[in-house]
Scaffold this motif. Structure first.
Motif, PDB file in Angstrom:
ATOM      1  N   VAL A 178      31.900  52.588  47.275  1.00  0.00           N
ATOM      2  CA  VAL A 178      31.919  51.583  48.338  1.00  0.00           C
ATOM      3  C   VAL A 178      31.722  52.210  49.711  1.00  0.00           C
ATOM      4  O   VAL A 178      31.062  51.640  50.569  1.00  0.00           O
ATOM      5  CB  VAL A 178      33.193  50.707  48.283  1.00  0.00           C
ATOM      6  CG1 VAL A 178      34.433  51.506  48.628  1.00  0.00           C
ATOM      7  CG2 VAL A 178      33.041  49.496  49.194  1.00  0.00           C
ATOM      8  N   ASP A 179      32.264  53.407  49.928  1.00  0.00           N
ATOM      9  CA  ASP A 179      32.136  54.026  51.244  1.00  0.00           C
ATOM     10  C   ASP A 179      30.679  54.378  51.546  1.00  0.00           C
ATOM     11  O   ASP A 179      30.208  54.160  52.663  1.00  0.00           O
ATOM     12  CB  ASP A 179      33.029  55.255  51.358  1.00  0.00           C
ATOM     13  CG  ASP A 179      34.511  54.879  51.371  1.00  0.00           C
ATOM     14  OD1 ASP A 179      34.857  53.795  51.893  1.00  0.00           O
ATOM     15  OD2 ASP A 179      35.321  55.662  50.850  1.00  0.00           O
ATOM     16  N   GLU A 180      29.969  54.920  50.566  1.00  0.00           N
ATOM     17  CA  GLU A 180      28.554  55.207  50.793  1.00  0.00           C
ATOM     18  C   GLU A 180      27.775  53.915  50.996  1.00  0.00           C
ATOM     19  O   GLU A 180      26.899  53.832  51.857  1.00  0.00           O
ATOM     20  CB  GLU A 180      27.943  56.010  49.640  1.00  0.00           C
ATOM     21  CG  GLU A 180      26.490  56.391  49.942  1.00  0.00           C
ATOM     22  CD  GLU A 180      25.797  57.152  48.832  1.00  0.00           C
ATOM     23  OE1 GLU A 180      24.584  57.366  48.977  1.00  0.00           O
ATOM     24  OE2 GLU A 180      26.442  57.531  47.833  1.00  0.00           O
ATOM     25  N   PHE A 181      28.087  52.886  50.204  1.00  0.00           N
ATOM     26  CA  PHE A 181      27.415  51.591  50.353  1.00  0.00           C
ATOM     27  C   PHE A 181      27.598  51.070  51.782  1.00  0.00           C
ATOM     28  O   PHE A 181      26.637  50.677  52.439  1.00  0.00           O
ATOM     29  CB  PHE A 181      27.951  50.592  49.323  1.00  0.00           C
ATOM     30  CG  PHE A 181      27.216  49.289  49.294  1.00  0.00           C
ATOM     31  CD1 PHE A 181      25.959  49.194  48.707  1.00  0.00           C
ATOM     32  CD2 PHE A 181      27.779  48.145  49.828  1.00  0.00           C
ATOM     33  CE1 PHE A 181      25.280  47.990  48.660  1.00  0.00           C
ATOM     34  CE2 PHE A 181      27.110  46.933  49.793  1.00  0.00           C
ATOM     35  CZ  PHE A 181      25.853  46.855  49.208  1.00  0.00           C
ATOM     36  N   LEU A 182      28.816  51.092  52.274  1.00  0.00           N
ATOM     37  CA  LEU A 182      29.085  50.619  53.634  1.00  0.00           C
ATOM     38  C   LEU A 182      28.354  51.461  54.668  1.00  0.00           C
ATOM     39  O   LEU A 182      27.893  50.937  55.691  1.00  0.00           O
ATOM     40  CB  LEU A 182      30.587  50.612  53.911  1.00  0.00           C
ATOM     41  CG  LEU A 182      31.411  49.595  53.125  1.00  0.00           C
ATOM     42  CD1 LEU A 182      32.887  49.786  53.418  1.00  0.00           C
ATOM     43  CD2 LEU A 182      30.964  48.175  53.404  1.00  0.00           C
ATOM     44  N   SER A 183      28.222  52.761  54.408  1.00  0.00           N
ATOM     45  CA  SER A 183      27.581  53.658  55.381  1.00  0.00           C
ATOM     46  C   SER A 183      26.109  53.323  55.603  1.00  0.00           C
ATOM     47  O   SER A 183      25.521  53.733  56.608  1.00  0.00           O
ATOM     48  CB  SER A 183      27.720  55.116  54.946  1.00  0.00           C
ATOM     49  OG  SER A 183      26.800  55.437  53.910  1.00  0.00           O
ATOM     50  N   LEU A 184      25.503  52.576  54.683  1.00  0.00           N
ATOM     51  CA  LEU A 184      24.100  52.189  54.834  1.00  0.00           C
ATOM     52  C   LEU A 184      23.930  51.026  55.800  1.00  0.00           C
ATOM     53  O   LEU A 184      22.813  50.708  56.204  1.00  0.00           O
ATOM     54  CB  LEU A 184      23.510  51.787  53.466  1.00  0.00           C
ATOM     55  CG  LEU A 184      23.587  52.817  52.346  1.00  0.00           C
ATOM     56  CD1 LEU A 184      23.011  52.231  51.065  1.00  0.00           C
ATOM     57  CD2 LEU A 184      22.890  54.101  52.722  1.00  0.00           C
ATOM     58  N   HIS A 185      25.032  50.379  56.152  1.00  0.00           N
ATOM     59  CA  HIS A 185      24.995  49.146  56.935  1.00  0.00           C
ATOM     60  C   HIS A 185      25.544  49.333  58.346  1.00  0.00           C
ATOM     61  O   HIS A 185      26.528  50.036  58.547  1.00  0.00           O
ATOM     62  CB  HIS A 185      25.833  48.066  56.242  1.00  0.00           C
ATOM     63  CG  HIS A 185      25.360  47.736  54.871  1.00  0.00           C
ATOM     64  ND1 HIS A 185      25.702  48.482  53.772  1.00  0.00           N
ATOM     65  CD2 HIS A 185      24.545  46.754  54.424  1.00  0.00           C
ATOM     66  CE1 HIS A 185      25.133  47.959  52.695  1.00  0.00           C
ATOM     67  NE2 HIS A 185      24.418  46.916  53.067  1.00  0.00           N
ATOM     68  N   ASP A 186      24.945  48.615  59.270  1.00  0.00           N
ATOM     69  CA  ASP A 186      25.472  48.496  60.623  1.00  0.00           C
ATOM     70  C   ASP A 186      26.843  47.801  60.538  1.00  0.00           C
ATOM     71  O   ASP A 186      27.037  46.940  59.673  1.00  0.00           O
ATOM     72  CB  ASP A 186      24.499  47.652  61.455  1.00  0.00           C
ATOM     73  CG  ASP A 186      24.929  47.551  62.892  1.00  0.00           C
ATOM     74  OD1 ASP A 186      24.558  48.440  63.677  1.00  0.00           O
ATOM     75  OD2 ASP A 186      25.627  46.567  63.236  1.00  0.00           O
TER      76      ASP A 186
END
Length: 132
Positions: free
Chosen positions: A25-33
């Motif tokens: 989830v942390d990497e997924f969130l890191s892709l987003h503004d």
């Protein structure tokens, strides 16, 4: 040197991988503004990392969706992913549904600011003004 479109396509590809595995989830969130707007398929419009985290971590009760990308079309800060989607019954692993899949990613400064799925490849390309 990689241009912005190529970098954005790489991020969109990684988005699909993380969506399918639901394991970071942390990497997924890191892709987003931080102010991302994500329209869930057939569901609510999510805003920001907190709502995105809740959606990503929610899991599935009966069916596990998976995006199978075939190609990406990109220009500048817009990427369209074209492929198919499949949903499998969690209990048996059998295919519950298969269909055309398309989604648009809008970027700013290397982060996804908006994501939206579409019913068809043609609809996604029309909405974004991109051509194959």
């Amino acid at each position: 040197m990689r241009n912005v479109s190529q970098q954005n396509v790489a991020i969109a590809r990684r988005w699909v991988e993380l969506f399918n595995t639901r394991d970071d989830v942390d990497e997924f969130l890191s892709l987003h503004d931080p102010e991302v707007v994500l329209q869930t398929p057939g569901g609510p419009r999510l805003r920001g990392h907190d709502q995105l985290r809740d959606w990503f971590e929610a899991g599935y009760e009966h069916v596990q969706p998976r995006i199978v990308p075939e190609r990406f079309v990109a220009e500048g800060d817009t990427v369209v992913g074209l492929g198919r989607t499949e949903a499998r019954w969690i209990e048996s692993g059998d295919v519950a549904h298969e269909g055309e899949s398309a989604a648009a990613y809008w970027f700013r400064d290397g982060k996804i600011i908006r994501w939206q799925p579409f019913e068809t490849h043609a609809a996604a390309l029309k909405e974004t003004g991109l051509a194959e």
